[in-house]
Scaffold this motif. Structure first.
Motif, short mmCIF file in Angstrom:
data_model
loop_
_atom_site.label_atom_id
_atom_site.label_comp_id
_atom_site.label_asym_id
_atom_site.label_seq_id
_atom_site.Cartn_x
_atom_site.Cartn_y
_atom_site.Cartn_z
N ASN A 208 1.54 -5.80 7.47
CA ASN A 208 2.15 -6.10 8.77
C ASN A 208 3.55 -5.52 8.93
OD1 ASN A 208 -0.11 -7.58 9.48
ND2 ASN A 208 0.84 -9.57 9.07
N ASP A 209 4.34 -5.54 7.87
CA ASP A 209 5.74 -5.11 7.94
C ASP A 209 6.06 -4.15 6.80
OD1 ASP A 209 6.54 -6.78 10.19
OD2 ASP A 209 6.27 -8.47 8.83
N PRO A 210 5.41 -3.00 6.75
CA PRO A 210 5.59 -2.09 5.61
C PRO A 210 7.03 -1.59 5.44
CG PRO A 210 4.45 -0.96 7.39
CD PRO A 210 4.53 -2.42 7.77
N THR B 158 4.56 -1.33 -1.59
CA THR B 158 3.59 -0.98 -0.55
C THR B 158 2.28 -1.72 -0.78
OG1 THR B 158 2.59 0.87 -1.75
CG2 THR B 158 4.54 1.36 -0.38
N TYR B 159 1.49 -1.81 0.28
CA TYR B 159 0.17 -2.42 0.18
C TYR B 159 -0.66 -1.71 -0.89
CZ TYR B 159 -4.54 -3.88 1.31
OH TYR B 159 -5.82 -4.35 1.21
N LEU C 28 15.37 2.79 1.38
CA LEU C 28 13.92 2.89 1.30
C LEU C 28 13.46 4.15 2.02
CD1 LEU C 28 12.98 -0.80 2.27
CD2 LEU C 28 13.20 0.15 -0.03
N LYS C 29 12.38 4.73 1.53
CA LYS C 29 11.77 5.88 2.20
C LYS C 29 10.28 5.62 2.27
CE LYS C 29 11.25 10.89 2.01
NZ LYS C 29 11.51 12.11 1.21
N PHE C 30 9.74 5.67 3.48
CA PHE C 30 8.32 5.38 3.70
C PHE C 30 7.80 6.28 4.79
CE2 PHE C 30 4.86 2.76 5.56
CZ PHE C 30 4.05 2.70 4.44
N ASP C 31 6.70 6.97 4.52
CA ASP C 31 6.08 7.89 5.48
C ASP C 31 7.09 8.89 6.05
OD1 ASP C 31 3.51 6.95 5.21
OD2 ASP C 31 3.62 5.60 6.95
#
Length: 187
Positions: free
Chosen positions: A24-26, A32-33, A152-155
């Protein structure tokens, strides 16, 4: 609502809520999931196992469904044992803004100050653009003392994190109180 310490038997429920949080809140978590979905249940049991310096609280609704979680761990080195850390806070979306997060954090602060002799401050990090979470933490007396850019770094996107602290005061009786006593119910 019922807030209580999570025990080994709660690990499966905790795992489900934690995985939902990551889906829901990545952007709000360092994990991570995909990283946690493959972990065995034993990893979640270890995460919630209560020791002298760490615990996980859960908030349960009237049908005994786990709807909120928060973790606490005290620093374990001699020079940093006066500090504790909050992490993994999550409230199910349908209950946000109803006081569940505040109640969960107040219970955590109370337990941490009672169980961790010599605890002087509680730290947390929050993604800088998460205004509702920052408002909640500020209401409880947490203050921003710094920002970690690109924490943080995501996608392919970076997220800054605000570093926050709640300073606890040591009273004459050597018990710990929240420095913002009217918020934490301490006189």
């Amino acid at each position: 609502m019922n807030i209580r310490l999570l025990v080994d038997g709660d690990a499966e429920m905790y795992r489900e809520v934690r995985l939902r949080a990551l889906k829901n809140d990545p952007d709000s978590f360092g994990s991570t999931y995909e990283q946690e979905a493959t972990r065995p249940l034993g990893n979640f049991i270890e995460r919630i196992r209560h020791t002298r310096d760490q615990f996980t609280l859960g908030c349960f609704d009237d049908s005994d469904t786990l709807v909120g979680i928060v973790n606490f761990v005290r620093e374990n080195r001699l020079k940093t044992a006066h500090k504790g850390n909050i992490y993994g806070m999550y409230i199910e979306p349908q209950l946000r803004g109803r006081g569940v997060g505040k109640a969960l954090l107040l219970a955590l602060i109370e337990r941490a100050t009672k169980e961790c002799e010599g605890l002087e401050q509680i730290h947390l990090t929050v993604v800088s653009n998460n205004e509702s979470a920052k408002r909640l933490y500020t209401t409880l007396g947490f203050e921003v003392y710094g920002v970690e850019p690109h924490a943080l770094k995501f996608d392919g996107h970076y997220f800054d994190e605000d570093l926050m602290v709640l300073r606890l005061a040591i009273s004459n009786e050597t018990t710990l109180e929240c420095s913002n006593s009217h918020v934490c119910g301490v006189v």
